[in-house]
Design a protein around this motif. Structure first.
Motif, PDB file in Angstrom:
ATOM      1  N   GLY A   1       0.771  -1.250   0.000  1.00  0.00           N
ATOM      2  CA  GLY A   1       0.000   0.000   0.000  1.00  0.00           C
ATOM      3  C   GLY A   1       0.791   1.280   0.000  1.00  0.00           C
ATOM      4  O   GLY A   1       0.286   2.323   0.433  1.00  0.00           O
ATOM      5  N   ALA A   2       2.056   1.241  -0.484  1.00  0.00           N
ATOM      6  CA  ALA A   2       2.861   2.463  -0.539  1.00  0.00           C
ATOM      7  C   ALA A   2       2.237   3.473  -1.507  1.00  0.00           C
ATOM      8  O   ALA A   2       1.470   3.113  -2.403  1.00  0.00           O
ATOM      9  CB  ALA A   2       4.288   2.135  -0.967  1.00  0.00           C
ATOM     10  N   ASN A   3       2.596   4.726  -1.326  1.00  0.00           N
ATOM     11  CA  ASN A   3       2.089   5.795  -2.190  1.00  0.00           C
ATOM     12  C   ASN A   3       2.906   5.823  -3.483  1.00  0.00           C
ATOM     13  O   ASN A   3       4.131   5.782  -3.452  1.00  0.00           O
ATOM     14  CB  ASN A   3       2.212   7.138  -1.459  1.00  0.00           C
ATOM     15  N   PHE A   4       2.218   5.888  -4.623  1.00  0.00           N
ATOM     16  CA  PHE A   4       2.898   5.871  -5.916  1.00  0.00           C
ATOM     17  C   PHE A   4       1.978   6.538  -6.933  1.00  0.00           C
ATOM     18  O   PHE A   4       0.870   6.072  -7.185  1.00  0.00           O
ATOM     19  CB  PHE A   4       3.206   4.427  -6.311  1.00  0.00           C
ATOM     20  N   ARG A   5       2.430   7.665  -7.503  1.00  0.00           N
ATOM     21  CA  ARG A   5       1.564   8.475  -8.357  1.00  0.00           C
ATOM     22  C   ARG A   5       0.894   7.692  -9.493  1.00  0.00           C
ATOM     23  O   ARG A   5      -0.325   7.849  -9.708  1.00  0.00           O
ATOM     24  CB  ARG A   5       2.322   9.661  -8.935  1.00  0.00           C
ATOM     25  N   PRO A   6       1.618   6.855 -10.246  1.00  0.00           N
ATOM     26  CA  PRO A   6       0.944   6.135 -11.335  1.00  0.00           C
ATOM     27  C   PRO A   6      -0.253   5.309 -10.867  1.00  0.00           C
ATOM     28  O   PRO A   6      -1.246   5.193 -11.596  1.00  0.00           O
ATOM     29  CB  PRO A   6       2.059   5.240 -11.899  1.00  0.00           C
ATOM     30  N   LEU A   7      -0.165   4.755  -9.663  1.00  0.00           N
ATOM     31  CA  LEU A   7      -1.279   3.951  -9.143  1.00  0.00           C
ATOM     32  C   LEU A   7      -2.390   4.829  -8.573  1.00  0.00           C
ATOM     33  O   LEU A   7      -3.567   4.487  -8.669  1.00  0.00           O
ATOM     34  CB  LEU A   7      -0.768   2.974  -8.085  1.00  0.00           C
ATOM     35  N   ILE A   8      -2.008   5.961  -7.991  1.00  0.00           N
ATOM     36  CA  ILE A   8      -3.022   6.913  -7.515  1.00  0.00           C
ATOM     37  C   ILE A   8      -3.837   7.428  -8.711  1.00  0.00           C
ATOM     38  O   ILE A   8      -5.063   7.555  -8.640  1.00  0.00           O
ATOM     39  CB  ILE A   8      -2.357   8.103  -6.789  1.00  0.00           C
ATOM     40  N   SER A   9      -3.150   7.692  -9.831  1.00  0.00           N
ATOM     41  CA  SER A   9      -3.813   8.283 -10.997  1.00  0.00           C
ATOM     42  C   SER A   9      -4.808   7.341 -11.654  1.00  0.00           C
ATOM     43  O   SER A   9      -5.674   7.789 -12.411  1.00  0.00           O
ATOM     44  CB  SER A   9      -2.765   8.725 -12.025  1.00  0.00           C
ATOM     45  N   ILE A  10      -4.690   6.026 -11.369  1.00  0.00           N
ATOM     46  CA  ILE A  10      -5.655   5.087 -11.967  1.00  0.00           C
ATOM     47  C   ILE A  10      -6.701   4.635 -10.946  1.00  0.00           C
ATOM     48  O   ILE A  10      -7.389   3.644 -11.151  1.00  0.00           O
ATOM     49  CB  ILE A  10      -4.931   3.862 -12.576  1.00  0.00           C
TER      50      ILE A  10
ATOM     51  N   SER B   1       0.636  12.869   1.903  1.00  0.00           N
ATOM     52  CA  SER B   1       0.613  11.971   0.741  1.00  0.00           C
ATOM     53  C   SER B   1       0.249  12.728  -0.534  1.00  0.00           C
ATOM     54  O   SER B   1       0.803  12.456  -1.608  1.00  0.00           O
ATOM     55  CB  SER B   1      -0.377  10.830   0.976  1.00  0.00           C
ATOM     56  N   LEU B   2      -0.683  13.666  -0.430  1.00  0.00           N
ATOM     57  CA  LEU B   2      -1.072  14.464  -1.595  1.00  0.00           C
ATOM     58  C   LEU B   2       0.103  15.303  -2.093  1.00  0.00           C
ATOM     59  O   LEU B   2       0.339  15.412  -3.305  1.00  0.00           O
ATOM     60  CB  LEU B   2      -2.247  15.379  -1.246  1.00  0.00           C
ATOM     61  N   ALA B   3       0.854  15.883  -1.159  1.00  0.00           N
ATOM     62  CA  ALA B   3       2.019  16.684  -1.553  1.00  0.00           C
ATOM     63  C   ALA B   3       3.059  15.816  -2.250  1.00  0.00           C
ATOM     64  O   ALA B   3       3.654  16.217  -3.251  1.00  0.00           O
ATOM     65  CB  ALA B   3       2.623  17.353  -0.317  1.00  0.00           C
ATOM     66  N   SER B   4       3.276  14.618  -1.714  1.00  0.00           N
ATOM     67  CA  SER B   4       4.236  13.688  -2.315  1.00  0.00           C
ATOM     68  C   SER B   4       3.770  13.251  -3.698  1.00  0.00           C
ATOM     69  O   SER B   4       4.556  13.192  -4.652  1.00  0.00           O
ATOM     70  CB  SER B   4       4.405  12.466  -1.408  1.00  0.00           C
TER      71      SER B   4
ATOM     72  N   VAL C   1      -5.809  17.948  -6.307  1.00  0.00           N
ATOM     73  CA  VAL C   1      -4.444  17.461  -6.571  1.00  0.00           C
ATOM     74  C   VAL C   1      -4.474  16.311  -7.572  1.00  0.00           C
ATOM     75  O   VAL C   1      -3.685  16.272  -8.523  1.00  0.00           O
ATOM     76  CB  VAL C   1      -3.767  17.018  -5.260  1.00  0.00           C
ATOM     77  N   ILE C   2      -5.374  15.352  -7.365  1.00  0.00           N
ATOM     78  CA  ILE C   2      -5.437  14.175  -8.244  1.00  0.00           C
ATOM     79  C   ILE C   2      -5.811  14.588  -9.670  1.00  0.00           C
ATOM     80  O   ILE C   2      -5.277  14.048 -10.642  1.00  0.00           O
ATOM     81  CB  ILE C   2      -6.432  13.146  -7.680  1.00  0.00           C
ATOM     82  N   LYS C   3      -6.709  15.550  -9.788  1.00  0.00           N
ATOM     83  CA  LYS C   3      -7.100  16.009 -11.122  1.00  0.00           C
ATOM     84  C   LYS C   3      -5.975  16.792 -11.802  1.00  0.00           C
ATOM     85  O   LYS C   3      -5.909  16.863 -13.042  1.00  0.00           O
ATOM     86  CB  LYS C   3      -8.352  16.894 -11.041  1.00  0.00           C
ATOM     87  N   SER C   4      -5.065  17.375 -11.017  1.00  0.00           N
ATOM     88  CA  SER C   4      -4.001  18.203 -11.594  1.00  0.00           C
ATOM     89  C   SER C   4      -2.829  17.377 -12.120  1.00  0.00           C
ATOM     90  O   SER C   4      -2.033  17.876 -12.919  1.00  0.00           O
ATOM     91  CB  SER C   4      -3.480  19.193 -10.543  1.00  0.00           C
ATOM     92  N   ILE C   5      -2.699  16.131 -11.678  1.00  0.00           N
ATOM     93  CA  ILE C   5      -1.577  15.309 -12.147  1.00  0.00           C
ATOM     94  C   ILE C   5      -1.983  14.580 -13.426  1.00  0.00           C
ATOM     95  O   ILE C   5      -3.133  14.185 -13.586  1.00  0.00           O
ATOM     96  CB  ILE C   5      -1.117  14.298 -11.069  1.00  0.00           C
ATOM     97  N   PRO C   6      -1.039  14.399 -14.330  1.00  0.00           N
ATOM     98  CA  PRO C   6      -1.369  13.728 -15.587  1.00  0.00           C
ATOM     99  C   PRO C   6      -1.748  12.275 -15.356  1.00  0.00           C
ATOM    100  O   PRO C   6      -1.142  11.593 -14.538  1.00  0.00           O
ATOM    101  CB  PRO C   6      -0.071  13.835 -16.406  1.00  0.00           C
ATOM    102  N   ASN C   7      -2.752  11.793 -16.064  1.00  0.00           N
ATOM    103  CA  ASN C   7      -3.184  10.404 -15.933  1.00  0.00           C
ATOM    104  C   ASN C   7      -2.127   9.481 -16.534  1.00  0.00           C
ATOM    105  O   ASN C   7      -1.704   9.665 -17.672  1.00  0.00           O
ATOM    106  CB  ASN C   7      -4.517  10.201 -16.644  1.00  0.00           C
ATOM    107  N   THR C   8      -1.666   8.526 -15.770  1.00  0.00           N
ATOM    108  CA  THR C   8      -0.619   7.616 -16.226  1.00  0.00           C
ATOM    109  C   THR C   8      -1.261   6.387 -16.849  1.00  0.00           C
ATOM    110  O   THR C   8      -1.814   5.547 -16.146  1.00  0.00           O
ATOM    111  CB  THR C   8       0.275   7.202 -15.040  1.00  0.00           C
ATOM    112  N   GLU C   9      -1.147   6.299 -18.159  1.00  0.00           N
ATOM    113  CA  GLU C   9      -1.769   5.199 -18.877  1.00  0.00           C
ATOM    114  C   GLU C   9      -0.865   3.975 -18.968  1.00  0.00           C
ATOM    115  O   GLU C   9      -1.321   2.869 -19.241  1.00  0.00           O
ATOM    116  CB  GLU C   9      -2.137   5.654 -20.305  1.00  0.00           C
TER     117      GLU C   9
END
Length: 489
Positions: free
Chosen positions: A189-198, A252-255, A365-373
């Motif tokens: 369950g670590a924080n990782f942007r590509p997984l948050i974005s999906i 987590s959001l800042a990271s 924040v989530i909407k501002s990061i690019p979606n990682t496909e």
């Protein structure tokens, strides 16, 4: 400033010309003037409790008279580990009051009051003040009491225990206790942007309970206990746990916003958040001025040092800053409810408003990061790897009496063919923008496929030649494959 499992300060006072009874009489009068309450008294002294307030918990004041010396001590109660000179001030206040009473009381009045005090004591009962000093075993028990929830120290030990428990479970599950792999951290369950974005938003909170090694865990738990013993009695249970969880999400959001490919885990973002809450409260008059100055210095040094240390690299300073800033906001938002403890609804409204604010912040924040496909595409295409692997292993499902030509066909035209197909699939996946830990795993998977091909080629020869001379080499390769399979668990 006393620091310990239960901070304590004491001084010894010579009786000089006073008898033990006279000294005890003056001491009792001094305690009354300080508005402290005596809840046990004997001929050899007393145990009293200092006055308490919304911010400062009480201390146990103990006076013990032995021969021509009296020992006065003040010991913290309520789960404190640091007293910021509170106990020393209690002893000094007692000594000042004692001197005042001694200067004012006449010999005749002292004699009368001493007799009255003597008559009020039950001299036939066992004297609790003469019980032997605390043993080493009891001190160990006191240490472990830090892990047991109490009235004013409830959620801090629960959070500590939960973090330790999860770390133990990770270790039992195969994680390296000094440096767990990226894949294990992701799985837990670590924080990782590509997984948050999906859509894996739960990682914003679960990562706050994971740690990247035992040293990371120990440092964070020490910092959590340090701030918890100071802050939780001030905030109360509900505000404290709300502050921890909300600042953890803020960190987590800042990271997530700052890092594209960094795997983040640890309670430090939430802990920085609690320090931010504390710093906010220290800029108000909720804490007395003298204590506030000492706390601002110590907490400020901690924050500045750790932020500076985080500049070295390998530390998620974005989470620290995010937690600190969200903590400051939460601290100021909770101040009105702390000023008006008689209005509990004010606290509920504050927490609800903060939850709504964090929800909208998360959405932004989530909407501002690019979606990682790339990971979504990877997962879909990787399903074929599993299908091909199942077909390649079909040779092991053949019956023992299968015809030779069927076995050879299964090994060469299906088994080796499908392993090569998987290698080609892994090569094609390299074109995607994948995180380092996925690329590393795919590299290992390619080695696994090549080992399978080597084993199949030897198996083909063994069957074709009806020979056992390849058995040792096949067994050796199979051991390597088995070891590699365990690394994927």
């Amino acid at each position: 400033m006393a620091i310990g499992i239960t901070p304590k300060y004491q001084e010894e006072i010579p009786l000089h010309a006073l008898t033990a009874q006279e000294f005890l009489t003056i001491a009792t009068e001094a305690v009354a003037r300080l508005n402290w309450s005596i809840h046990y008294q004997s001929a050899s002294g007393f145990i009293a409790q200092s006055s308490t307030s919304a911010i400062n918990s009480s201390s146990e004041i103990k006076l013990i008279i032995e021969e021509q010396t009296a020992t006065i001590s003040s010991e913290s109660t309520g789960g404190e580990m640091i007293d910021f000179n509170k106990n020393k001030k209690n002893v000094q206040a007692f000594l000042a009051a004692f001197d005042t009473v001694q200067a004012e009381i006449s010999p005749d009045e002292l004699s009368v009051k001493s007799q009255e005090l003597h008559n009020s004591l039950d001299l036939s009962a066992a004297d609790l003040l003469k019980i032997p000093a605390e043993s080493a075993t009891q001190k160990v028990k006191n240490f472990f009491s830090l892990f047991i929830p109490k009235r004013d120290f409830f959620f801090t030990p629960i959070l500590v225990n939960l973090n330790i428990l999860i770390f133990i479970l990770m270790a039992i599950g195969g994680a390296n206790i000094f440096s767990p792999s990226s894949e294990i951290l992701i799985n837990w369950g670590a924080n990782f942007r590509p997984l948050i974005s999906i859509g894996q938003y739960w990682r914003l909170i679960t990562n706050c309970f994971l740690h990247i090694g035992i040293l990371h865990l120990l440092f964070n738990m020490y910092a959590l206990v340090y701030v918890g013993v100071l802050l939780e009695p001030m905030l109360g249970k509900s505000k404290f746990i709300a502050a921890y969880l909300l600042t953890g999400i803020g960190a987590s959001l800042a990271s997530t916003w700052w890092h594209e490919q960094t795997i983040s885990a640890g309670a430090s973002g939430a802990i920085f958040g609690l320090y931010g809450v504390f710093l906010a409260l220290l800029t108000t008059d909720l804490i007395e001025k003298e204590t506030r100055k000492e706390l601002l210095t110590s907490i400020g040094i901690f924050v500045v040092y750790n932020l500076a240390y985080g500049m070295k690299g390998g530390i998620d300073n974005a989470a620290h800053i995010g937690g600190l800033v969200s903590g400051l906001v939460i601290g100021y938002a909770l101040t009105p409810s702390l000023r008006n403890p008689e209005k509990p609804s004010l606290g509920i409204v504050s927490i609800a408003a903060l939850c709504i604010l964090m929800l909208f912040s998360s959405f932004g924040v989530i909407k501002s990061i690019p979606n990682t496909e790339s990971l979504t595409t990877y997962d879909k295409r990787f399903e074929r790897f599993r299908t091909l692997e199942t077909m390649a292993l079909g040779v092991y499902t053949l019956k023992a009496d299968a015809k030779k030509e069927d076995v050879l066909y299964e090994i060469r035209d299906r088994g080796i063919y499908y392993w090569n197909e998987n290698i080609s699939l892994l090569d094609s996946l390299e074109q995607l923008n994948l995180p380092p830990f996925v690329r590393e795993r795919d590299k290992t998977l390619k080695e696994y496929c090549n080992l399978r091909i080597k084993a199949y080629e030897l198996m083909y020869k063994a069957v074709d030649e009806n020979s056992h001379k390849y058995d040792a080499d096949i067994a050796k390769i199979n051991q390597q494959i088995e070891s590699m399979l365990k690394s994927f668990e």
